[in-house]
Design a protein around this motif. Structure first.
Motif, PDB file in Angstrom:
ATOM      1  N   ARG A   1     -34.744 -89.584   8.998  1.00  0.00           N
ATOM      2  CA  ARG A   1     -33.273 -89.347   8.916  1.00  0.00           C
ATOM      3  C   ARG A   1     -32.688 -89.592  10.083  1.00  0.00           C
ATOM      4  N   LYS A   2     -31.350 -90.004  10.383  1.00  0.00           N
ATOM      5  CA  LYS A   2     -30.790 -90.296  11.824  1.00  0.00           C
ATOM      6  C   LYS A   2     -29.327 -89.899  11.558  1.00  0.00           C
TER       7      LYS A   2
ATOM      8  N   LEU B   1     -28.587 -82.924   8.201  1.00  0.00           N
ATOM      9  CA  LEU B   1     -29.509 -84.050   7.816  1.00  0.00           C
ATOM     10  C   LEU B   1     -30.601 -83.506   6.654  1.00  0.00           C
TER      11      LEU B   1
ATOM     12  N   ASP C   1     -28.954 -82.989   3.657  1.00  0.00           N
ATOM     13  CA  ASP C   1     -28.617 -84.117   2.960  1.00  0.00           C
ATOM     14  C   ASP C   1     -29.789 -84.790   2.034  1.00  0.00           C
ATOM     15  N   PHE C   2     -30.961 -84.528   2.637  1.00  0.00           N
ATOM     16  CA  PHE C   2     -32.379 -84.850   1.950  1.00  0.00           C
ATOM     17  C   PHE C   2     -32.537 -83.799   0.839  1.00  0.00           C
TER      18      PHE C   2
END
Ligand SMILES: CC(C)(COP(=O)(O)OP(=O)(O)OC[C@H]1O[C@@H](n2cnc3c(N)ncnc32)[C@H](O)[C@@H]1OP(=O)(O)O)[C@@H](O)C(=O)NCCC(=O)NCCS
Length: 194
Positions: free
Chosen positions: A7-8, A114, A117-118
């Motif tokens: 993830r970025k 992040l 989000d996952f």
């Protein structure tokens, strides 16, 4: 430096931990300043750290990721979703930024957004719990920036490394509470990218 990207974000990347990370992780986990707000207090040997990294990925209920700087891929921390309960769709998060000069600069907040989000978009979890010592002001603050709310505390549950006891604060973020913050995060990131 690993070029793997799971993830970025603008300033932070999450990626799986690797064998090459072991000496860095071991340095962090033996540093009392880093572990003062963690439950682990015993020294960690090279063998134990190797076993810990080797075991990551074996359990389907734990996901641990390294946190690196987007600009130069330097490993600064690790973060995970633990005790994932696929029936109830819940998990517990844990985070450590081991490179102390990066504390309080927003990296933890971005990495947690992040990870959530996952957790919420990819895995469709309902809620995520975090357990924080009442004396860990920075952790309480960054969690709240990601939508966590205090739902209770266990009085004097923790014996700190200085011998004093403190409460364990329970914080929960639900997918519903997090969604508007994620929209704000995406808007801000798109503006920064322009
Ligand atoms: C807890 C941790 C993950 C937070 O990540 P971070 O990158 O340092 O946090 P951020 O910079 O994103 O956010 C911290 C917020 O706390 C605020 N803060 C810093 N020190 C604080 C303190 N002593 N009391 C209250 N708030 C504090 C910061 O000002 C910042 O808020 P702001 O951006 O609104 O100014 C990181 O500091 C860390 O790994 N610490 C050591 C291990 C640890 O405590 N892990 C968590 C165990 S539950």
């Amino acid at each position: 430096m690993s070029d793997v990207i799971f993830r970025k974000g603008n300033r932070v990347i999450l990626r799986p931990l690797e064998r090459g990370d072991i000496p860095i992780l071991r340095r962090w986990m033996n540093d009392p300043e880093v572990t003062q707000h963690l439950l682990r207090v015993l020294p960690i040997t090279e063998k134990e750290e190797e076993e810990w990294v080797e075991n990551i990925g074996k359990s389907k209920n734990d996901i641990t990721l390294g946190m690196t700087l987007a600009e130069d891929k330097k490993l600064i921390g690790s973060m995970g979703l633990h005790q994932i309960n696929w029936q109830h769709r819940t998990a517990v998060t844990g985070t450590v930024i081991g490179e102390k000069e990066y504390w309080g600069k927003g990296y933890g907040t971005e990495a947690k957004m992040l990870l959530l989000d996952f957790a919420f978009n990819a895995l469709d979890l309902h809620a995520v719990l975090s357990k924080v010592m009442e004396t860990n002001g920075r952790s309480l603050a960054y969690g709240k920036k990601c939508g966590y709310e205090e739902v209770g505390c266990i009085p004097k549950w923790i014996r700190q490394q200085n011998g004093e006891r403190c409460d364990e604060v329970l914080l929960i973020v639900t997918q519903e509470k997090w969604r508007p913050l994620w929209q704000e995060y995406l808007k801000k990131n798109m503006q920064n990218a322009q």
